[in-house]
Design an enzyme around this catalytic site. Structure first.
Site, PDB file in Angstrom:
ATOM      1  CB  CYS A 221      -5.037 124.448 118.719  1.00 48.12           C
ATOM      2  SG  CYS A 221      -6.646 124.415 117.975  1.00 48.12           S
ATOM      3  CD  GLU A 222       2.050 124.364 119.371  1.00 48.77           C
ATOM      4  OE1 GLU A 222       1.415 123.293 119.334  1.00 48.77           O
ATOM      5  OE2 GLU A 222       3.278 124.429 119.429  1.00 48.77           O
TER       6      GLU A 222
ATOM      7  N   GLY B 212      21.092 116.590 100.337  1.00 49.93           N
ATOM      8  CA  GLY B 212      19.652 116.346 100.302  1.00 49.93           C
ATOM      9  C   GLY B 212      18.946 117.651  99.990  1.00 49.93           C
ATOM     10  NE  ARG B 213      19.081 122.306 104.383  1.00 48.76           N
ATOM     11  CZ  ARG B 213      18.353 122.293 105.496  1.00 48.76           C
ATOM     12  NH1 ARG B 213      17.223 122.943 105.551  1.00 48.76           N
ATOM     13  NH2 ARG B 213      18.792 121.654 106.565  1.00 48.76           N
TER      14      ARG B 213
ATOM     15  CE1 TYR C 233      16.282 116.452 106.187  1.00 46.56           C
ATOM     16  CE2 TYR C 233      17.020 118.465 105.102  1.00 46.56           C
ATOM     17  CZ  TYR C 233      17.250 117.163 105.492  1.00 46.56           C
ATOM     18  OH  TYR C 233      18.448 116.561 105.189  1.00 46.56           O
TER      19      TYR C 233
ATOM     20  N   GLY D  52      24.774 118.722 103.670  1.00 41.35           N
ATOM     21  CA  GLY D  52      24.654 119.931 104.477  1.00 41.35           C
ATOM     22  C   GLY D  52      24.754 121.228 103.722  1.00 41.35           C
TER      23      GLY D  52
ATOM     24  CD  GLU E 236      25.932 110.520 103.169  1.00 40.46           C
ATOM     25  OE1 GLU E 236      26.146 109.302 103.199  1.00 40.46           O
ATOM     26  OE2 GLU E 236      25.751 111.205 104.188  1.00 40.46           O
TER      27      GLU E 236
END
Ligand code: LLP
Length: 471
Positions: free
Chosen positions: A394-395, A321-322, A424, A277, A319
C-alpha cells in the site's frame, strides 16, 4: 487530460521512451547475459531456466515469489575472487545474503566470512563456520556482543569507536582471552555511489577519521590496551563502486596512516583490509570490472604506496558481498494485474503488478536503484512497451523495476524474473503489510532445494503475544 493508447509506446504520439540509458531491445525475449547468473538461459518455449531448472516448474513446486539462487554461479564468483586475490584473505560479506547453506558454500570455496551482527554470527556458527576465519564488524557492538564474539573465538573484531576499545579490553580482561582487532578508519573518500551506501567520507557514522587524528589515537589506545592484539587498519569506502580510483585514494590515505603508525609508534601492523564494495551490473548502464582486473589494480596501488613509504606490504584482505551473491540470484514473481496508465503528451506506461514488491526488494525505493526484468514463462511476439514493475504494497513508491521494456501482451499469470537480486534483497526484506518473506530456492544441475523456506502466517503470528491460540 492524459490520454491512454491501447497499443503502447510504438503507436503513441509522444511515446514515453524512458530514461536515456534504456534501449528498446531488438528482441524483448532475449536476456542480457551480463545481468544474469551464468547458467541462466531461455529454453525453446521462451521460459527462463536457471541451474537447469525451468522457472515454471520451480514456481509450480515452491510458489511465487521466490528468490532463485544459482549455486554454481555463487560458487564460481566466490572462487573467482579467491583465485584472483590469491595472496589475500577474501571475506565474503554476509550482510549481502547469509544463511547456513551459503555459509557452508563460502567455507568450501575457501573464503573467510565477515559478519556484522550477533544474528549473522549465530548463523555462521550454526553452519559450523570456523570462527577463526570470521571477522566481526559493526559500529555499535555491545559488551555482550563483544563477549560472545570473543568467547566464540572470532578471528578478528573490527573496532569502530573509542567506547568499543574500552569494552573489548574489559571483555578480554574478564575472559582472559586475547582479542585480535582491526581499527576501522574513514579515508575521507567520496565514493561515487548512493549517499546511504557511501561510508568513507567524513560526515557519517563509521570508523575513526584519519584527518582528525582519531584514527591514530585509536591505534595508540589499542596498542596500550591489555588483551587486545592489533592486526591492522580496515577501510571500506562504500558499496556498488565501479571506479577503482576511489580505492586508490583510500589506499593511499590508509597506507599513509599505516606508515605513520610504523614511524611514530614503532609498530609494524601485519595486516590491512580494504573492504568490499565492488559494483555489479543491474542494468546495461553498469560495467563492472572482473576480480582479476580489480586484484591487479588494487595490489599495484598498495605495493606502490608501501614502496613509497618504505614499509613492508601487509597481509591484505578484502570483503566482497554484492559482487559474489548479487548476480547469483534472481527473483521470480507472478504478474497479477496490468494497467496502462496515460501520461502527458499522449504517452503511457504499462504498470505490471507482481505478487511481491518492496518487502522483498527495498533497494529501488531506498536507493533509487535500477533493475531489469524479463518474462520468464513464455516467448512473446508482441512489440515491447515501456513498463514499470510494481509490488502489491500500500504505497505508491512500491516499485521493483522503474523502467524496462516488457512485451506488449504481458498479462496476469505470466512469470516475471528480476536479475541481480542476490545482494541486500532477502537480507533487507521485511514483513511490511504483513507480507510473507519469499523462500530462497537454490538450483543446480536441474534440481531445486529450498535453503530458506517461505514464511507462513503462523510465522507472522509467532511473535504476536495476543495471538495465543496459535499453536
Ligand atoms: N565490508 C564492510 C565493512 C561493509 O560495510 C560492507 C557493506 C561490505 C564489506 C560489503 O560491501 P559489498 O561488497 O556488498 O558492496 N544495503 C546497501 C549496501 C550496504 C552495504 C553495507 N556494507 C545496498 O543494498 O546497496
Amino acid at each position: 487530460m492524459p490520454v491512454s493508447h491501447e497499443a503502447g509506446w510504438a503507436h503513441a504520439d509522444g511515446a514515453l521512451q524512458g530514461p536515456s540509458w534504456l534501449r528498446v531491445p531488438a528482441d524483448v525475449n532475449d536476456l542480457v547475459p551480463l545481468l544474469w547468473s551464468a547458467t541462466a538461459h531461455k529454453n525453446a518455449d521462451g521460459a527462463l531456466v536457471v541451474g537447469g531448472v525451468d522457472l515454471r516448474d520451480l514456481v509450480a513446486g515452491h510458489g511465487s515469489p521466490a528468490y532463485v539462487l544459482d549455486e554454481a554461479d555463487f560458487r564460481a564468483r566466490a572462487r573467482g575472487f579467491a583465485e584472483a586475490f590469491a595472496d589475500y584473505d577474501v571475506f565474503y560479506a554476509g550482510k549481502a545474503f547469509l544463511c547456513t547453506t551459503v555459509a557452508r558454500w563460502v567455507a568450501e570455496e575457501g573464503l573467510c566470512l565477515d559478519v556484522c551482527s550477533a544474528g549473522e554470527l549465530t548463523v555462521a556458527l550454526r553452519a559450523g563456520f570456523d570462527p577463526a576465519r570470521i571477522g566481526y564488524h559493526g559500529n555499535n557492538k555491545t559488551t555482550g556482543e563483544l563477549r560472545r564474539a570473543v568467547d566464540a573465538g572470532v578471528g578478528r573484531v573490527v573496532l569502530d569507536s573509542f567506547h568499543e576499545i574500552d569494552r573489548l579490553a574489559a571483555v578480554a580482561a574478564e575472559t582472559g582471552r586475547t582479542a585480535r582487532v582491526m581499527v576501522r578508519v574513514t579515508a575521507g573518500v567520496e565514493a561515487h555511489t548512493h549517499e546511504y551506501i557511501a561510508t568513507a567520507h567524513e560526515d557519517q557514522k563509521f570508523g575513526f577519521s584519519i584527518t582528525s587524528g582519531d584514527a591514530l589515537e585509536a591505534v595508540r589506545r589499542v596498542q596500550d590496551a591489555a588483551g587486545v592484539e592489533l592486526l591492522g587498519l580496515h577501510s571500506h569506502i562504500g558499496s556498488q563502486i565501479f571506479d577503482t580510483s576511489g580505492f586508490e585514494v583510500a589506499a593511499r590515505r590508509v597506507l599513509t596512516l599505516h606508515a605513520q603508525v610504523s614511524s611514530e609508534l614503532g609498530v609494524t601492523m601485519p595486516e590491512l583490509d580494504l573492504g568490499g564494495g565492488f559494483g555489479i551490473a543491474y542494468t546495461t548502464q553498469d560495467d563492472p570490472a572482473d576480480p582479476a582486473q580489480l586484484a591487479t589494480e588494487i595490489t599495484k596501488i598498495v605495493e606502490h604506496e608501501c614502496r613509497a613509504f618504505d614499509v613492508p606490504v601487509p597481509a591484505l584482505s578484502i570483503e566482497p558481498g554484492r559482487a559474489i551473491v548479487g548476480p547469483a540470484m534472481c527473483t521470480v514473481y507472478e504478474v497479477g494485474t496490468v494497467k496502462e496508465v496515460g501520461l502527458d503528451a499522449g504517452a503511457s506506461r504499462t504498470y505490471v503488478s507482481v505478487d511481491g514488491g518492496m518487502s522483498d526488494n527495498i533497494r529501488t525505493a531506498l536507493y533509487d536503484a535500477n533493475y531489469s526484468c524479463t518474462v520468464a514463462s513464455r516467448r512473446s511476439e508482441a512489440p515491447p512497451v515501456l513498463g514499470r514493475v510494481v509490488g502489491k504494497h500500500c504505497e505508491a513508491g512500491d516499485i521493483v523495476v522503474k523502467d524496462e521494456f516488457v512485451p506488449g501482451d504481458i498479462a496476469p499469470g505470466d512469470l516475471l524474473a528480476v536479475p541481480g537480486t542476490g545482494a541486500y534483497c532477502r537480507s533487507m526484506a521485511s514483513n511490511y503489510n504483513h507480507a510473507l518473506r519469499p523462500p530462497v530456492v537454490a538450483v543446480r544441475d536441474g534440481r531445486s532445494t529450498v535453503v530458506v523456506r517461505r514464511e507462513t502466517e503462523d510465522d507472522l503470528l509467532r511473535t504476536d503475544v495476543g495471538a495465543s491460540d496459535i499453536g
